[in-house]
Scaffold this active site. Structure first.
Site, PDB file in Angstrom:
ATOM      1  N   LYS A  52      34.312  35.505  37.539  1.00  0.00           N
ATOM      2  CA  LYS A  52      35.663  35.954  37.173  1.00  0.00           C
ATOM      3  C   LYS A  52      36.486  34.779  36.645  1.00  0.00           C
ATOM      4  CE  LYS A  52      35.823  39.639  40.645  1.00  0.00           C
ATOM      5  NZ  LYS A  52      36.438  40.063  41.917  1.00  0.00           N
ATOM      6  N   ALA A 101      35.245  34.567  48.797  1.00  0.00           N
ATOM      7  CA  ALA A 101      35.018  33.351  48.012  1.00  0.00           C
ATOM      8  C   ALA A 101      36.159  33.135  47.041  1.00  0.00           C
ATOM      9  CB  ALA A 101      33.706  33.441  47.253  1.00  0.00           C
ATOM     10  N   ALA A 140      38.513  35.212  42.649  1.00  0.00           N
ATOM     11  CA  ALA A 140      38.198  35.466  44.057  1.00  0.00           C
ATOM     12  C   ALA A 140      37.422  36.767  44.176  1.00  0.00           C
ATOM     13  CB  ALA A 140      39.485  35.538  44.881  1.00  0.00           C
ATOM     14  N   ASP A 141      36.648  36.857  45.238  1.00  0.00           N
ATOM     15  CA  ASP A 141      35.955  38.098  45.537  1.00  0.00           C
ATOM     16  C   ASP A 141      35.753  38.178  47.048  1.00  0.00           C
ATOM     17  OD1 ASP A 141      34.654  40.357  43.891  1.00  0.00           O
ATOM     18  OD2 ASP A 141      33.253  40.019  45.536  1.00  0.00           O
ATOM     19  N   THR A 142      35.771  39.381  47.565  1.00  0.00           N
ATOM     20  CA  THR A 142      35.627  39.611  48.998  1.00  0.00           C
ATOM     21  C   THR A 142      34.672  40.774  49.228  1.00  0.00           C
ATOM     22  OG1 THR A 142      37.877  38.805  49.389  1.00  0.00           O
ATOM     23  CG2 THR A 142      36.884  40.138  51.134  1.00  0.00           C
TER      24      THR A 142
END
Length: 192
Positions: free
Chosen positions: A54, A108, A71-73
């Site tokens: 991203k 992250a 960001a990613d979750t």
């Protein structure tokens, strides 16, 4: 809002709220990437790859004047990703499978700046209390779980199910602020 300090490569309202909470100004520019896991890709690797992709996608098309934060979750229970529910049946199954147990949240953060790249990941464990079928149905009727990964929002009504949390509350929401502040400092953006 003041002049942007960074580009946020996410449309998540929770990530925007968390950046605002720590006084970081930003502008949003979302990346269109394939978020499907690769064969045999473990959840922690996946969340890091998605955060990086991203941020990298937006960095590559930017004028490089502002850092780009991606960001990613992801939530995981016994190796299964906790995704957004399709309907009440899938939300019910997910919530009841988490009932009385712990699940893991990986969050992250990736930052591209001045031709440098930084990455951090937060791992949290969330224990749910036992839930009744009636509570799950009432929670679904409330509307909150409809568009939430794992079918709950820790920052909302879903907090009543959380018996204990080990790790990052903001990471469970979608942006671990401890790790984010550390990455921002490396790019010259200080929170305090």
């Amino acid at each position: 809002m003041s002049k942007p300090q960074l580009i946020l490569a996410s449309a998540s309202p929770r990530r925007r709220e968390l950046l605002e909470q720590i006084g970081i100004s930003y502008r949003v520019q979302t990346a269109d990437i394939d978020e499907n896991p690769w064969p045999d890709e473990d959840p922690c690797t996946l969340v890091q790859r998605l955060a990086k992709e991203k941020a990298q996608a937006i960095w590559e098309v930017s004028d490089k004047s502002l850092p780009v934060l991606g960001a990613d979750t992801l939530g995981v229970l016994e190796g299964q990703l906790l995704v957004k529910p399709d309907d009440f049946v899938s939300a019910r199954q997910m919530l009841l499978s988490m009932s009385g147990r712990a699940h893991t949240i990986y969050s992250a953060v990736a930052l591209y700046h001045q031709n440098a790249y930084e990455l951090a990941v937060s791992e949290s464990k969330v224990w749910f209390r036992m839930m009744t079928e009636a509570e799950v149905e009432a929670y679904w009727q409330h509307g909150e779980p409809h568009d939430k990964a794992g079918a709950y929002a820790i920052q909302g009504l879903g907090a009543i199910f959380v018996e204990r949390l080990e790790g990052s509350y903001s990471g469970v929401m979608g942006l671990p602020l401890f790790e984010t502040a550390q990455l921002l400092a490396k790019a010259g953006i200080r929170v305090l």
